[in-house]
Design a protein around this motif. Structure first.
Motif, PDB file in Angstrom:
ATOM      1  N   ALA A  35      -7.663   6.966   4.459  1.00  0.00           N
ATOM      2  CA  ALA A  35      -6.879   6.926   5.701  1.00  0.00           C
ATOM      3  C   ALA A  35      -6.338   5.524   5.955  1.00  0.00           C
ATOM      4  CB  ALA A  35      -7.743   7.366   6.877  1.00  0.00           C
ATOM      5  N   VAL A  36      -5.106   5.468   6.413  1.00  0.00           N
ATOM      6  CA  VAL A  36      -4.463   4.208   6.793  1.00  0.00           C
ATOM      7  C   VAL A  36      -3.962   4.358   8.222  1.00  0.00           C
ATOM      8  CG1 VAL A  36      -2.555   2.626   6.347  1.00  0.00           C
ATOM      9  CG2 VAL A  36      -3.758   3.691   4.423  1.00  0.00           C
ATOM     10  N   THR A  37      -4.389   3.457   9.084  1.00  0.00           N
ATOM     11  CA  THR A  37      -3.944   3.491  10.479  1.00  0.00           C
ATOM     12  C   THR A  37      -2.731   2.587  10.624  1.00  0.00           C
ATOM     13  OG1 THR A  37      -6.187   3.899  11.276  1.00  0.00           O
ATOM     14  CG2 THR A  37      -4.577   3.115  12.884  1.00  0.00           C
ATOM     15  N   ALA A  38      -1.593   3.202  10.909  1.00  0.00           N
ATOM     16  CA  ALA A  38      -0.330   2.456  10.999  1.00  0.00           C
ATOM     17  C   ALA A  38      -0.113   1.871  12.382  1.00  0.00           C
ATOM     18  CB  ALA A  38       0.835   3.370  10.632  1.00  0.00           C
ATOM     19  N   GLY A  56       8.766  -7.327  13.408  1.00  0.00           N
ATOM     20  CA  GLY A  56       7.456  -7.560  12.831  1.00  0.00           C
ATOM     21  C   GLY A  56       7.559  -7.688  11.328  1.00  0.00           C
ATOM     22  N   PRO A  57       6.543  -8.246  10.684  1.00  0.00           N
ATOM     23  CA  PRO A  57       6.554  -8.348   9.224  1.00  0.00           C
ATOM     24  C   PRO A  57       6.632  -6.972   8.576  1.00  0.00           C
ATOM     25  CG  PRO A  57       4.790  -9.685  10.197  1.00  0.00           C
ATOM     26  CD  PRO A  57       5.329  -8.815  11.285  1.00  0.00           C
ATOM     27  N   SER A  58       6.970  -6.935   7.306  1.00  0.00           N
ATOM     28  CA  SER A  58       6.981  -5.688   6.553  1.00  0.00           C
ATOM     29  C   SER A  58       5.606  -5.031   6.632  1.00  0.00           C
ATOM     30  CB  SER A  58       7.338  -5.970   5.091  1.00  0.00           C
ATOM     31  OG  SER A  58       7.311  -4.799   4.326  1.00  0.00           O
ATOM     32  N   GLY A  59       5.584  -3.726   6.929  1.00  0.00           N
ATOM     33  CA  GLY A  59       4.328  -3.004   7.041  1.00  0.00           C
ATOM     34  C   GLY A  59       3.624  -3.150   8.372  1.00  0.00           C
ATOM     35  N   SER A  60       4.287  -3.757   9.356  1.00  0.00           N
ATOM     36  CA  SER A  60       3.648  -3.992  10.654  1.00  0.00           C
ATOM     37  C   SER A  60       3.582  -2.743  11.515  1.00  0.00           C
ATOM     38  CB  SER A  60       4.391  -5.094  11.415  1.00  0.00           C
ATOM     39  OG  SER A  60       5.738  -4.699  11.670  1.00  0.00           O
ATOM     40  N   GLY A  61       4.382  -1.721  11.195  1.00  0.00           N
ATOM     41  CA  GLY A  61       4.377  -0.495  11.988  1.00  0.00           C
ATOM     42  C   GLY A  61       5.576  -0.334  12.889  1.00  0.00           C
ATOM     43  N   LYS A  62       6.560  -1.225  12.794  1.00  0.00           N
ATOM     44  CA  LYS A  62       7.681  -1.187  13.734  1.00  0.00           C
ATOM     45  C   LYS A  62       8.529   0.085  13.589  1.00  0.00           C
ATOM     46  CE  LYS A  62      10.403  -4.436  10.883  1.00  0.00           C
ATOM     47  NZ  LYS A  62       9.379  -4.584   9.819  1.00  0.00           N
ATOM     48  N   SER A  63       8.837   0.463  12.349  1.00  0.00           N
ATOM     49  CA  SER A  63       9.615   1.694  12.161  1.00  0.00           C
ATOM     50  C   SER A  63       8.780   2.924  12.521  1.00  0.00           C
ATOM     51  CB  SER A  63      10.121   1.799  10.718  1.00  0.00           C
ATOM     52  OG  SER A  63      11.136   0.857  10.471  1.00  0.00           O
ATOM     53  N   THR A  64       7.498   2.887  12.205  1.00  0.00           N
ATOM     54  CA  THR A  64       6.617   4.000  12.564  1.00  0.00           C
ATOM     55  C   THR A  64       6.591   4.194  14.076  1.00  0.00           C
ATOM     56  OG1 THR A  64       5.233   3.597  10.628  1.00  0.00           O
ATOM     57  CG2 THR A  64       4.272   4.903  12.394  1.00  0.00           C
ATOM     58  N   LEU A  65       6.507   3.102  14.826  1.00  0.00           N
ATOM     59  CA  LEU A  65       6.507   3.205  16.282  1.00  0.00           C
ATOM     60  C   LEU A  65       7.794   3.847  16.776  1.00  0.00           C
ATOM     61  CD1 LEU A  65       5.385   2.659  19.100  1.00  0.00           C
ATOM     62  CD2 LEU A  65       6.303   0.327  18.940  1.00  0.00           C
ATOM     63  N   ILE A 213      16.028  -0.774  19.277  1.00  0.00           N
ATOM     64  CA  ILE A 213      16.293  -0.878  17.840  1.00  0.00           C
ATOM     65  C   ILE A 213      15.129  -1.548  17.128  1.00  0.00           C
ATOM     66  CG2 ILE A 213      18.799  -1.028  18.224  1.00  0.00           C
ATOM     67  CD1 ILE A 213      18.581  -4.028  17.324  1.00  0.00           C
ATOM     68  N   VAL A 214      14.953  -1.161  15.879  1.00  0.00           N
ATOM     69  CA  VAL A 214      14.078  -1.881  14.957  1.00  0.00           C
ATOM     70  C   VAL A 214      14.962  -2.778  14.110  1.00  0.00           C
ATOM     71  CG1 VAL A 214      12.645  -1.633  12.894  1.00  0.00           C
ATOM     72  CG2 VAL A 214      12.262  -0.151  14.863  1.00  0.00           C
ATOM     73  N   ASP A 232       0.294  -5.704  11.934  1.00  0.00           N
ATOM     74  CA  ASP A 232      -0.860  -4.867  11.576  1.00  0.00           C
ATOM     75  C   ASP A 232      -1.052  -3.702  12.550  1.00  0.00           C
ATOM     76  OD1 ASP A 232      -1.491  -6.513   9.377  1.00  0.00           O
ATOM     77  OD2 ASP A 232      -2.524  -7.917  10.713  1.00  0.00           O
ATOM     78  N   GLY A 233       0.051  -3.091  12.948  1.00  0.00           N
ATOM     79  CA  GLY A 233      -0.032  -1.891  13.778  1.00  0.00           C
ATOM     80  C   GLY A 233      -0.338  -2.127  15.235  1.00  0.00           C
ATOM     81  N   GLU A 234      -0.276  -3.383  15.680  1.00  0.00           N
ATOM     82  CA  GLU A 234      -0.541  -3.700  17.084  1.00  0.00           C
ATOM     83  C   GLU A 234       0.588  -4.551  17.649  1.00  0.00           C
ATOM     84  OE1 GLU A 234      -4.303  -5.632  17.320  1.00  0.00           O
ATOM     85  OE2 GLU A 234      -5.445  -3.800  16.904  1.00  0.00           O
ATOM     86  N   ILE A 235       0.846  -4.399  18.950  1.00  0.00           N
ATOM     87  CA  ILE A 235       1.795  -5.276  19.629  1.00  0.00           C
ATOM     88  C   ILE A 235       1.085  -6.600  19.895  1.00  0.00           C
ATOM     89  CG2 ILE A 235       3.221  -5.613  21.677  1.00  0.00           C
ATOM     90  CD1 ILE A 235       3.418  -2.561  21.891  1.00  0.00           C
TER      91      ILE A 235
END
Length: 258
Positions: A35-38, A56-65, A213-214, A232-235
């Motif tokens: 499991a990966v928590t985005a 946010g950096p690549s993989g930070s979760g911005k597009s997921t949000l 926008i992202v 890292d998935g947090e604001i």
């Protein structure tokens, strides 16, 4: 960096100032050991009539949000709200109708139908919904975006900047509650990028539109009223009225920590 405390913590569904809200939002991919928590327990509200950029950096979760907030991806727990509507309580058909009738989208890849003219692409969501397009508003938007002489052209006959202006017109013509843009200037040169950002800025200032926008581009983010930073998935931070230099400095510090 100290843990960020959102100024929107404690908001309620009754607060009408928010066009969209995330409440204790979690997004996880996979199960068990893989499991990966985005996104970790996101709490944030996006104000009506405001332009917000998510960075946010690549993989930070911005597009997921953004995808969770726009109903393009499901949440694992918590709530993604559009107005007073909890997206997690909607079925697939209801989500499709909500996205079509209440949201506008602008993507990096334009997402135009190649066999349709610019005019047909702009009116397509309304045509699918059997909803008549307001002719006066259509004329104003296409004129404002410099498309009046390009409406009979197909995407292959338009430049990248013109195609993205068609995508902007498609998002604006129905006067949606909120417009989501996923790297909307990512495939454009600097002049076309500026045009698109000025279109979005005008839609907020002149029409009271809500835009989220992202982007990875500090120059694009500098057009926004508010920039929200994820890591890292947090604001972890936000700026209001930040200059491009301020935004770049914040991004640089996050990338160093990453």
């Amino acid at each position: 960096m100290e843990k960020y405390n959102s100024p929107n913590n404690g908001f309620t569904k009754e607060n009408k100032e928010f066009a969209a809200q995330a409440i204790n939002l979690q997004k996880q991919y996979g199960h068990g050991d893989t499991a990966v928590t985005a996104l970790h327990n996101i709490n944030i509200g996006f104000y009506q009539g405001e332009f917000t950029a998510i960075m946010g950096p690549s993989g930070s979760g911005k597009s997921t949000l953004m995808h969770c907030m726009a109903g393009l991806d499901s949440v694992t727990s918590g709530q993604a709200m559009i107005g007073d509507t909890d997206l997690s309580k909607l079925g697939d058909k209801e989500l499709t109708v909500l996205r079509r009738d209440r949201l506008g989208f602008i993507f990096q890849s334009f997402n135009l139908v190649p066999t349709l003219t610019a005019e047909e692409n702009i009116t397509l969501p309304g045509d699918i919904a059997s909803r008549a397009t307001n002719g006066e508003w259509f004329a104003e938007i296409t004129s404002r975006l410099g498309l009046s002489e390009r409406l009979k052209h197909r995407p292959s006959e338009l430049s990248g900047g013109q195609q993205q202006r068609v995508a902007c017109a498609r998002a604006l013509v129905s006067k949606p509650e909120i417009i989501f843009g996923d790297e909307p200037t990512g495939n454009l040169d600097s002049n076309s990028s500026r045009e698109v950002l000025e279109i979005l800025r005008t839609s907020v200032d002149q029409d009271g539109q809500t835009v989220v926008i992202v982007t990875h581009d500090p120059r694009a983010a500098s057009y926004a009223d508010r920039v929200v930073f994820l890591a890292d998935g947090e604001i972890v931070d936000e700026l209001r009225g930040g200059s491009m230099d301020n935004i770049l400095a914040t991004m640089t510090s996050l990338e160093k920590e990453d």
